[in-house]
Design an enzyme around this catalytic site. Structure first.
Site, PDB file in Angstrom:
ATOM      1  N   ASP A 200       3.432  21.971  68.513  1.00 54.27           N
ATOM      2  CA  ASP A 200       3.918  20.734  67.902  1.00 54.27           C
ATOM      3  C   ASP A 200       3.523  19.657  68.893  1.00 54.27           C
ATOM      4  OD1 ASP A 200       5.389  18.435  67.332  1.00 54.27           O
ATOM      5  OD2 ASP A 200       6.866  19.598  66.231  1.00 54.27           O
ATOM      6  N   HIS A 201       2.465  18.915  68.587  1.00 60.53           N
ATOM      7  CA  HIS A 201       1.878  18.069  69.635  1.00 60.53           C
ATOM      8  C   HIS A 201       2.820  16.950  70.101  1.00 60.53           C
ATOM      9  CE1 HIS A 201       0.681  15.239  66.432  1.00 60.53           C
ATOM     10  NE2 HIS A 201       0.440  14.356  67.374  1.00 60.53           N
ATOM     11  N   HIS A 263       7.636  17.341  63.860  1.00 57.50           N
ATOM     12  CA  HIS A 263       7.758  16.290  64.880  1.00 57.50           C
ATOM     13  C   HIS A 263       9.129  15.598  64.871  1.00 57.50           C
ATOM     14  CE1 HIS A 263       3.594  17.064  64.915  1.00 57.50           C
ATOM     15  NE2 HIS A 263       3.164  16.087  64.152  1.00 57.50           N
TER      16      HIS A 263
HETATM   17  C1  BG6 Z   1      -0.062  15.106  62.626  1.00 57.46           C
HETATM   18  C2  BG6 Z   1       0.019  14.875  61.142  1.00 57.46           C
HETATM   19  O1  BG6 Z   1       0.727  16.200  62.994  1.00 57.46           O
HETATM   20  O2  BG6 Z   1       0.396  13.948  63.317  1.00 57.46           O
HETATM   21  C3  BG6 Z   1      -0.764  13.629  60.739  1.00 57.46           C
HETATM   22  O3  BG6 Z   1      -0.513  15.996  60.462  1.00 57.46           O
HETATM   23  C4  BG6 Z   1      -0.335  12.446  61.585  1.00 57.46           C
HETATM   24  O4  BG6 Z   1      -0.589  13.351  59.364  1.00 57.46           O
HETATM   25  C5  BG6 Z   1      -0.382  12.800  63.064  1.00 57.46           C
HETATM   26  O5  BG6 Z   1      -1.219  11.372  61.305  1.00 57.46           O
HETATM   27  C6  BG6 Z   1       0.149  11.676  63.917  1.00 57.46           C
HETATM   28  O6  BG6 Z   1       0.010  11.991  65.266  1.00 57.46           O
HETATM   29  P1  BG6 Z   1       0.178  10.871  66.377  1.00 57.46           P
HETATM   30  O7  BG6 Z   1       0.107  11.605  67.657  1.00 57.46           O
HETATM   31  O8  BG6 Z   1      -0.950   9.897  66.162  1.00 57.46           O
HETATM   32  O9  BG6 Z   1       1.496  10.222  66.128  1.00 57.46           O
END
Ligand code: BG6
Length: 509
Positions: A200-201, A263
């Site tokens: 989960d980044h 997230h």
């Molecule tokens: C991803 C989603 O996990 O997170 C995308 O699948 C989204 O839809 C993205 O745009 C957003 O990541 P960040 O790091 O730019 O907030």
């Protein structure tokens, strides 16, 4: 590659760098967007910071008629375009020498045998020690096939006790509780739990980790972090982009499954959980699981949720298409691109404090934040006119893009009267620290290669999150009505109505 002489390291940092040991990273889905924009640049950035071992090797696997050189060229272009740290020829040369490509279909046993031979050869030629991480940046429908092929070709096993195997899986981890369990069983048939890294980044973001630092490294916040002082919490993840070229992934998934299930519920868990006994993976994950098991949708989903789909509009002065006109989207799609949910937490700390979450694409601006909104002072010994412009105290953890923390409180306006107005006290990462924040994927990839699991959700958290969300998506599936909202705006009216029913309003986007 020396780590001590790395010019990107802060010379005041006396801690030993966390450096990965010898290994091969095998990337499935190397032609995808995530690989090009995030993973390949992150690998370069790690190499550039001296955090990868000298013999580090990267093997790309995809259904392309490429040779090693083609793969290196694609990687070079993505690094040039997306890497965070400066391009250094000598780092690139060293890294690219360890890049190999294996062409093949996921259904082809021969291709996996070739992969097995390729990594064994790397063990010989580059000293990677039989340590392999398999990164599955591929649609989940291929997971069973790929893990079975890894098992069949012997890649999932190791004879040498000191060697390791790890598998990294990208979300979505299923599309509801049942499918998440099935997916888990599939991966577990081949890999033990300690070898599975679910990405989960958001947990790799500095500002997200800082929620725990703010709460548990300080004394002044925790005493007011509860129902006695907090009126409500707003968790926002607003994006100004549309779905881009991701129709195939996004349609049928929608905003709630795409980012709330993972997230935003992780942000909630870090904000609301109790102090862990330590920062070990076990202790942090146990607290997250405990809090998630107390979370529920606040009310009947008709009252406690809102959703919408972006219509055409204007973004940054440019006319943009509505969702239904995006390439690859069926004209009758009912996928939501905006979702808002009111949640409650059944425990002593939070009983009665609503947690409102919202996320959407094509909104007026990009912002992710967690805002604690405090109760009004029990008594104001000032005249009503002097306090007309006094709002609620707030503490806002700004996850991105303007990373930092804001505390909002009332202050006397200079002059002869006792007029009180809201002011902000700001901490900005960019001003307080000289180090720039690593990208989330840099941190998480390094953790995988080191074998450090605290930032990876375990299956229990994934399942608890689906358990929270399933009643909402089931309700939505039964409802034909889906509001449209204008691109470049603030989301559907129903989301404002959700707040208005509680006498509250969303923070301005
Ligand atoms: C991803 C989603 O996990 O997170 C995308 O699948 C989204 O839809 C993205 O745009 C957003 O990541 P960040 O790091 O730019 O907030």
């Amino acid at each position: 590659m020396s780590t001590t002489s790395n010019p990107l390291r802060d010379p005041r940092d006396k801690r030993l760098p966390r450096v990965a040991g010898p290994c091969v990273l095998v990337l499935f889905g190397v032609t995808g967007d995530l690989s090009r924009k995030k993973l390949l640049p992150a690998i370069y950035d790690l190499a550039n910071r001296g955090l990868l071992p000298p013999g580090f090797s990267l093997v790309g696997f995809a259904r392309r008629d490429w040779d090693h050189q083609d793969f290196r060229q694609i990687a070079y272009e993505s690094v040039k375009e997306h890497a965070r740290t400066p391009f250094r020829e000598e780092v690139w040369k060293h890294l690219s020498e360890g890049m190999h490509f294996v062409p093949g279909e996921f259904s082809d046993p021969g291709a996996f045998d070739a992969l097995a031979m390729a990594v064994k050869e790397l063990d010989q030629t580059r000293g990677t020690g039989g340590n392999y991480a398999f990164y599955l940046s591929i649609p989940p429908k291929f997971f069973p096939q790929v893990v079975e092929q890894l098992q069949r070709s012997g890649l999932a096993e190791h004879d040498d006790d000191s060697a390791w195997r790890r598998v990294v899986i990208e979300k979505p981890f299923g599309h509801d509780l049942t499918s998440a369990k099935e997916l888990n069983d599939t991966v577990h048939r081949v890999f033990p739990e300690e070898s599975i890294f679910r990405i989960d980044h958001y947990l790799g973001k500095e500002t997200v980790q800082n929620i725990l630092a703010l709460r548990f490294a300080n004394t002044m916040f925790e005493p007011i972090w509860n129902r006695s002082f907090v009126d409500h919490v707003q968790i926002t993840m607003a994006e100004d982009i549309g779905i881009g070229g991701r129709a195939g992934y996004y349609d049928g998934i929608g905003a709630a499954r795409d980012v709330i299930q993972n997230h935003l519920l992780q942000l909630l868990a870090l904000t609301a959980m109790e102090e862990p006994t330590s920062f070990s993976a076990e202790a942090v994950r146990a607290e997250k699981a405990k809090i998630l098991s107390s979370v529920r949708v606040a009310d009947d989903p008709a009252q406690a949720t809102a959703r919408g789909q972006y219509a055409a509009g204007w973004q940054g002065g440019v006319a943009v298409k509505g969702y239904l006109n995006e390439d690859g989207i069926p004209p009758d799609s009912r996928t939501e691109t905006y979702a808002a949910i009111k949640l409650e937490i059944d425990n002593r700390r939070w009983a009665g404090v609503p947690f409102y979450m919202r996320t959407g694409k094509r909104l007026s601006r990009r912002v992710t934040e967690v805002a604690m909104i405090f109760q009004a002072a029990p008594h104001l010994p000032f005249s009503q006119t002097d306090t007309e412009e006094l709002g609620e105290n707030a503490l806002v953890m700004r996850v991105q893009p303007d990373e930092g923390i804001t505390v909002r409180f009332g202050s006397k306006v200079p002059g002869t009267s006792m007029e009180i107005r809201d002011v902000n006290m700001d901490f900005a990462y960019g001003e307080s620290f000289t180090e720039s924040s690593p990208e989330a994927y840099e941190r998480l990839l390094l953790d995988v290669l080191i074998g450090d699991p605290p930032l990876f959700p375990r299956q229990e958290e994934v399942e608890l999150s689906w358990q929270i969300l399933d009643p909402v998506t089931e309700y939505w599936a039964s409802q034909p009505k889906l509001d449209q909202y204008k691109s470049g705006g603030y989301g559907p009216r129903s989301a404002d109505e959700l707040m208005a029913r509680d006498g509250r309003a969303w923070r301005r986007l």
